[in-house]
Design a protein around this motif. Structure first.
Motif, PDB file in Angstrom:
ATOM      1  N   HIS A 155      -5.470   7.375   3.668  1.00 34.39           N
ATOM      2  CA  HIS A 155      -5.248   6.417   4.748  1.00 34.39           C
ATOM      3  C   HIS A 155      -4.033   5.569   4.403  1.00 34.39           C
ATOM      4  O   HIS A 155      -4.130   4.364   4.194  1.00 34.39           O
ATOM      5  CB  HIS A 155      -6.470   5.512   4.937  1.00 34.39           C
ATOM      6  N   ASP A 156      -2.854   6.206   4.306  1.00 33.53           N
ATOM      7  CA  ASP A 156      -1.667   5.396   4.063  1.00 33.53           C
ATOM      8  C   ASP A 156      -1.352   4.615   5.337  1.00 33.53           C
ATOM      9  O   ASP A 156      -1.811   4.962   6.429  1.00 33.53           O
ATOM     10  CB  ASP A 156      -0.486   6.271   3.645  1.00 33.53           C
ATOM     11  N   THR A 165      -6.400   1.394   4.758  1.00 36.84           N
ATOM     12  CA  THR A 165      -5.887   1.804   3.451  1.00 36.84           C
ATOM     13  C   THR A 165      -6.589   1.034   2.344  1.00 36.84           C
ATOM     14  O   THR A 165      -6.965   1.603   1.311  1.00 36.84           O
ATOM     15  CB  THR A 165      -4.370   1.565   3.376  1.00 36.84           C
TER      16      THR A 165
END
Length: 244
Positions: free
Chosen positions: A79-80, A172
């Protein structure tokens, strides 16, 4: 690699493989950013054909849990910030471009869940939750105000973080710091009128029509991990979903 072989009679084999891969992601057998074993190795371990493995992985790629990299293999998605924005932020400008919003956290605190919060998050009445209030702006112009409610049993440490230290893209943070991957997010849209507080934060008149986005995010194992209510200006930006 230690995996359970598939058993006929428990549904289509590719779906069994898919669920087993998801279970390995939940158990962090394969962590975000790591490469899965090759399809032939997975097929041997699961006791199925390579085609069955490929069909299962194809679905997980389409659901953004895995990504294929040419010449490398299949990798667990991270989850950048860019990926989170692309998949979960649906407001676009008049040109159809998705802006990168800046966040201002107004408050982050811990308290007992209100009745509606406990119901949405499948918590017992009065269970501890973490509440985050923030605004999001584009080019210095306020776009939305939102409240996020999180189960404290998963994210209790957030209440001790200074608001200024919370990142713009929280998914993130959930993944990297707490090991919680947001897998799905179901949204409901409603037209509402701006309250006096919302009007002040969004620089509009009280009663101005706003778009309310009610989002419930769930983890890989289907557990509710975040309830988010966003109220958005729509005089410039629009909510867009592409159906294919």
């Amino acid at each position: 690699m230690n995996v359970e072989r598939m058993r006929p009679g428990l549904g289509p084999l590719y779906r069994q493989v898919k669920q087993r891969v998801i279970r390995n992601l939940i158990d962090e057998t394969w962590k975000p950013g790591e490469m899965l074993p090759s399809e032939p190795r997975l097929a041997e371990a699961f006791g199925v054909s390579p085609g069955t493995v490929r069909r299962a992985l194809d679905e997980l790629v389409s659901e953004n849990l895995l990504v294929r990299q040419q010449g490398k293999g299949t990798i667990v998605c991270r989850h950048d910030p860019e990926r989170s924005l692309f998949h979960f932020f649906r407001l676009v400008d008049p040109a159809g471009q998705r802006p990168t919003p800046a966040s201002l956290v107004l408050a982050c605190f811990r308290r007992r869940a209100e009745k509606a919060e406990a119901a949405r998050l499948s918590l017992t009445a009065g269970a501890p939750v973490v509440v985050i209030d923030r605004t999001r702006s584009v080019a210095g112009r306020p776009l939305l105000v939102e409240r996020l409610v999180l189960p404290a049993r998963l994210f209790g440490e957030l209440a001790q973080v200074a608001p200024a230290d919370l990142p713009n893209t929280l998914y993130t943070l959930y993944e990297e710091r707490f090991g919680v991957t947001v897998y799905r997010a179901a949204e409901q849209l409603t037209a509402v009128a701006a309250t006096e507080r919302e009007a002040e934060l969004l620089a509009v008149a009280p009663g101005t029509p706003l778009l309310e986005i009610d989002r419930l995010a769930t983890s890989l194992d289907g557990v509710p991990v975040e309830w988010r209510l966003s109220r958005c200006r729509t005089d410039v930006h629009r909510y867009r979903v592409e159906l294919v």
